[in-house]
Scaffold this motif. Structure first.
Motif, PDB file in Angstrom:
ATOM      1  N   ILE A 253       0.788  -1.206  -0.044  1.00 54.77           N
ATOM      2  CA  ILE A 253       0.068   0.034   0.142  1.00 54.77           C
ATOM      3  C   ILE A 253       1.000   1.182  -0.013  1.00 54.77           C
ATOM      4  N   PHE A 254       1.955   1.322   0.933  1.00 55.99           N
ATOM      5  CA  PHE A 254       2.919   2.374   0.870  1.00 55.99           C
ATOM      6  C   PHE A 254       3.480   2.574  -0.593  1.00 55.99           C
ATOM      7  N   ALA A 255       3.710   1.367  -1.438  1.00 59.74           N
ATOM      8  CA  ALA A 255       4.545   1.396  -2.650  1.00 59.74           C
ATOM      9  C   ALA A 255       3.677   1.730  -3.833  1.00 59.74           C
ATOM     10  N   ILE A 256       2.468   1.257  -4.037  1.00 56.74           N
ATOM     11  CA  ILE A 256       1.704   1.369  -5.118  1.00 56.74           C
ATOM     12  C   ILE A 256       1.462   2.932  -5.724  1.00 56.74           C
ATOM     13  N   THR A 257       1.305   3.730  -4.537  1.00 57.37           N
ATOM     14  CA  THR A 257       1.134   5.157  -5.112  1.00 57.37           C
ATOM     15  C   THR A 257       2.378   5.459  -6.177  1.00 57.37           C
ATOM     16  N   PHE A 258       3.596   5.025  -5.937  1.00 57.22           N
ATOM     17  CA  PHE A 258       4.738   5.291  -6.626  1.00 57.22           C
ATOM     18  C   PHE A 258       4.880   4.621  -8.209  1.00 57.22           C
ATOM     19  N   VAL A 259       4.123   3.642  -8.186  1.00 52.51           N
ATOM     20  CA  VAL A 259       3.943   2.917  -9.213  1.00 52.51           C
ATOM     21  C   VAL A 259       3.393   3.937 -10.384  1.00 52.51           C
ATOM     22  N   THR A 260       1.972   4.357 -10.215  1.00 55.92           N
ATOM     23  CA  THR A 260       1.477   5.461 -11.075  1.00 55.92           C
ATOM     24  C   THR A 260       2.334   6.660 -11.196  1.00 55.92           C
ATOM     25  N   ALA A 261       2.893   7.188 -10.150  1.00 51.16           N
ATOM     26  CA  ALA A 261       3.859   8.292  -9.907  1.00 51.16           C
ATOM     27  C   ALA A 261       5.074   8.079 -10.978  1.00 51.16           C
ATOM     28  N   PHE A 262       5.477   6.899 -10.680  1.00 46.73           N
ATOM     29  CA  PHE A 262       6.665   6.427 -11.917  1.00 46.73           C
ATOM     30  C   PHE A 262       6.268   6.686 -13.244  1.00 46.73           C
ATOM     31  N   LEU A 263       5.112   6.306 -13.659  1.00 49.87           N
ATOM     32  CA  LEU A 263       4.864   6.473 -15.029  1.00 49.87           C
ATOM     33  C   LEU A 263       4.438   8.031 -15.287  1.00 49.87           C
ATOM     34  N   PHE A 264       4.015   8.533 -14.472  1.00 53.82           N
ATOM     35  CA  PHE A 264       3.520   9.927 -14.921  1.00 53.82           C
ATOM     36  C   PHE A 264       4.322  11.025 -14.797  1.00 53.82           C
TER      37      PHE A 264
ATOM     38  N   MET B 268      -9.692   8.601   1.396  1.00 52.29           N
ATOM     39  CA  MET B 268      -8.787   7.417   2.509  1.00 52.29           C
ATOM     40  C   MET B 268      -9.528   7.340   3.811  1.00 52.29           C
ATOM     41  N   GLY B 269     -10.098   8.514   4.047  1.00 51.90           N
ATOM     42  CA  GLY B 269     -10.698   8.465   5.752  1.00 51.90           C
ATOM     43  C   GLY B 269     -11.944   7.660   5.907  1.00 51.90           C
ATOM     44  N   TYR B 270     -12.424   7.283   4.614  1.00 50.05           N
ATOM     45  CA  TYR B 270     -13.736   6.550   4.410  1.00 50.05           C
ATOM     46  C   TYR B 270     -13.542   4.812   4.081  1.00 50.05           C
ATOM     47  N   CYS B 271     -12.304   4.456   3.867  1.00 50.47           N
ATOM     48  CA  CYS B 271     -11.861   3.174   3.680  1.00 50.47           C
ATOM     49  C   CYS B 271     -12.495   2.359   4.824  1.00 50.47           C
ATOM     50  N   THR B 272     -12.744   1.156   4.254  1.00 48.46           N
ATOM     51  CA  THR B 272     -13.187  -0.045   5.271  1.00 48.46           C
ATOM     52  C   THR B 272     -12.568  -1.462   4.886  1.00 48.46           C
ATOM     53  N   SER B 273     -11.760  -1.393   4.050  1.00 50.01           N
ATOM     54  CA  SER B 273     -10.858  -2.484   3.699  1.00 50.01           C
ATOM     55  C   SER B 273      -9.425  -2.199   3.205  1.00 50.01           C
ATOM     56  N   VAL B 274      -8.963  -3.216   3.109  1.00 51.58           N
ATOM     57  CA  VAL B 274      -7.453  -2.956   2.460  1.00 51.58           C
ATOM     58  C   VAL B 274      -7.328  -2.589   1.088  1.00 51.58           C
ATOM     59  N   TRP B 275      -8.176  -3.317   0.210  1.00 55.75           N
ATOM     60  CA  TRP B 275      -8.276  -2.937  -1.393  1.00 55.75           C
ATOM     61  C   TRP B 275      -8.664  -1.509  -1.582  1.00 55.75           C
ATOM     62  N   GLN B 276      -9.737  -0.994  -0.701  1.00 58.15           N
ATOM     63  CA  GLN B 276     -10.158   0.210  -0.822  1.00 58.15           C
ATOM     64  C   GLN B 276      -8.907   1.280  -0.765  1.00 58.15           C
ATOM     65  N   LEU B 277      -8.071   1.125   0.273  1.00 50.50           N
ATOM     66  CA  LEU B 277      -7.029   2.083   0.540  1.00 50.50           C
ATOM     67  C   LEU B 277      -5.994   1.826  -0.363  1.00 50.50           C
ATOM     68  N   PHE B 278      -5.631   0.593  -0.983  1.00 44.24           N
ATOM     69  CA  PHE B 278      -4.804   0.153  -1.938  1.00 44.24           C
ATOM     70  C   PHE B 278      -5.074   1.017  -3.440  1.00 44.24           C
ATOM     71  N   ILE B 279      -6.517   0.916  -3.649  1.00 43.05           N
ATOM     72  CA  ILE B 279      -6.700   1.514  -4.916  1.00 43.05           C
ATOM     73  C   ILE B 279      -6.683   3.110  -4.761  1.00 43.05           C
ATOM     74  N   LEU B 280      -6.975   3.706  -3.817  1.00 38.00           N
ATOM     75  CA  LEU B 280      -6.837   5.073  -3.694  1.00 38.00           C
ATOM     76  C   LEU B 280      -5.240   5.714  -3.619  1.00 38.00           C
ATOM     77  N   ARG B 281      -4.519   4.782  -2.876  1.00 35.34           N
ATOM     78  CA  ARG B 281      -3.208   5.003  -2.781  1.00 35.34           C
ATOM     79  C   ARG B 281      -2.541   5.096  -4.232  1.00 35.34           C
ATOM     80  N   LEU B 282      -2.864   3.951  -5.108  1.00 34.47           N
ATOM     81  CA  LEU B 282      -2.816   4.003  -6.441  1.00 34.47           C
ATOM     82  C   LEU B 282      -3.125   5.484  -7.362  1.00 34.47           C
TER      83      LEU B 282
END
Length: 404
Positions: free
Chosen positions: A52-63, A94-108
């Motif tokens: 979850i910490f790293a996924i933000t940087f996947v799209t950042a790496f591309l953009f 992110m303050g409304y997340c209820t699952s790991v996947w929701q947080l993962f997608i928003l970080r992405l």
């Protein structure tokens, strides 16, 4: 210093302060936030913290190179405003997340807009004379450092008082403020006569980098440096818990994060000034070796305050790496392509941010926390060796420079 540059520098200092503070507010407790979503094992939490910490940087790496090129062509001010708004919306949700996947997608999704601080460096760099680039970039760096210093502490307090979810919502407000501050700036660019009508293609930018071995090396080791620096970030709060215990964990994790920021704040501008006088590459090599040496003892501490001290000494060296590196790029890349060159630099940094947290999570999960510090120390020293070899192998490389 030009009055317009001085005004822009002050405004962007505060903008970077709010962005860095907001981003680091949530870092100490991402792993703790994940634990609130369900009854998970420690290994599960450590692994997902890294992803979850790293996924933000996947799209950042591309953009990042894309935003850099757009900034070169149409101006960086608009990109900065869009970046701030996009990040603010992402963090608020992110303050409304209820699952790991929701947080993962928003970080992405947030990764598309991440890079505000890097773009602000390009924004200020292109209006800064070469001879004071290190000093100016070091001054700008203190804004993000101060924010990074205060963010974890404030985030820890807010998390303990109001809970993790509400802290995300409050954090987004500071990001929106940063976007509004950018509106007050004036975009100016220092250009040589040669560069006034220049419009470099992406191919020409890449060729400029490839034909400059030391510049290419500086860009490539950006990834190694970030891998090393971010390997410990997602699991630091868990390490603090092991050393200190669970009481007020978010607060004490925040102190551990901020300790490096104090060292950064003290030395960032000074390292930039030293590099202006003695050479950017020489200072970078010294900083990389020192960072590697100071990182190693962190894996063998026996109490919490020893870790805090180690983090502080690390910050003294790490604080100079970014402004000195940006000042070097300012020296070696023509103004009209600097946004894209810095975009590649940022992209490689984000690549390191992708690998580092995952590496840290996996290593700590299988071999323990100490192994992460050992690995990190080795990566930093390897980076120093690579740059030292490049510097000695190409001492008289004739680099493309423009007269400003």
């Amino acid at each position: 210093m030009n009055p317009d540059l001085k005004r822009n520098l002050v405004i962007m200092w505060f903008a970077n302060f709010f962005v860095a503070g907001s981003m680091t507010m949530v870092l100490p407790f991402i792993s703790l936030y994940i634990e609130t979503f369900g009854d998970f094992s420690a290994t599960y939490v450590q692994h997902w913290s890294g992803w979850i910490f790293a996924i933000t940087f996947v799209t950042a790496f591309l953009f990042s190179p894309i935003w850099g090129r757009i900034g070169d062509l149409y101006g960086r001010k608009k990109i900065l405003i869009a970046s701030g708004i996009g990040m603010g919306i992402s963090i608020f949700l992110m303050g409304y997340c209820t699952s790991v996947w929701q947080l993962f997608i928003l970080r992405l999704f947030m990764g598309i807009f991440t890079g505000f601080i890097s773009m602000s460096q390009a924004f200020i760099s292109t209006q800064t004379p070469k001879e004071i680039a290190g000093k100016v970039m070091g001054s700008l760096q203190t804004g993000s450092i101060t924010g990074s210093l205060m963010g974890p502490l404030l985030g820890g307090v807010l998390a303990d008082v109001f809970g993790y979810a509400n802290t995300f919502k409050w954090t987004s407000i500071s990001i929106f403020i940063s976007a509004m501050l950018v509106i007050l700036t004036k975009e100016i660019i220092l250009q040589s006569k040669k560069d006034i009508n220049a419009n470099y293609t992406s191919k020409e930018v890449i060729l400029h980098i490839v034909k400059n071995p030391v510049l290419l090396t500086v860009l490539l080791i950006s990834a190694l440096i970030q891998m090393a620096h971010f390997s410990i970030q997602p699991i630091l709060s868990l390490y603090v818990s092991e050393l200190h215990g669970p009481e007020n964990l978010a607060f004490f994790a925040g102190i551990a994060f901020s300790a490096a920021g104090i060292g950064n704040l003290i030395m960032a501008r000074k390292w930039g000034n030293i590099a202006d006088r003695y050479g950017y590459i020489k200072v970078l090599v010294i900083l990389l070796f020192l960072a590697g040496i100071f990182y190693l003892p962190g894996g063998f501490v026996t109490n919490y305050w020893q870790l805090v001290f180690i983090r502080f000494t690390l910050g003294v060296t790490i604080g100079g790496i970014i402004p000195v590196r940006i000042a070097y790029i300012r020296q070696e890349a023509p103004i009209a392509m600097q946004g894209e060159v810095l975009g590649y630099n940022t992209s490689l940094r984000f690549f390191g941010n992708i690998i580092g947290p995952m590496m840290g999570g996996l290593i700590s999960g299988y071999f323990g926390f100490s192994a992460v510090f050992v690995t990190t120390s080795i990566l930093l020293i390897i980076s120093g060796v690579i740059l030292l070899v490049a510097m000695n192998r190409y001492p008289k490389t004739k680099l493309a420079r423009e007269s400003v």
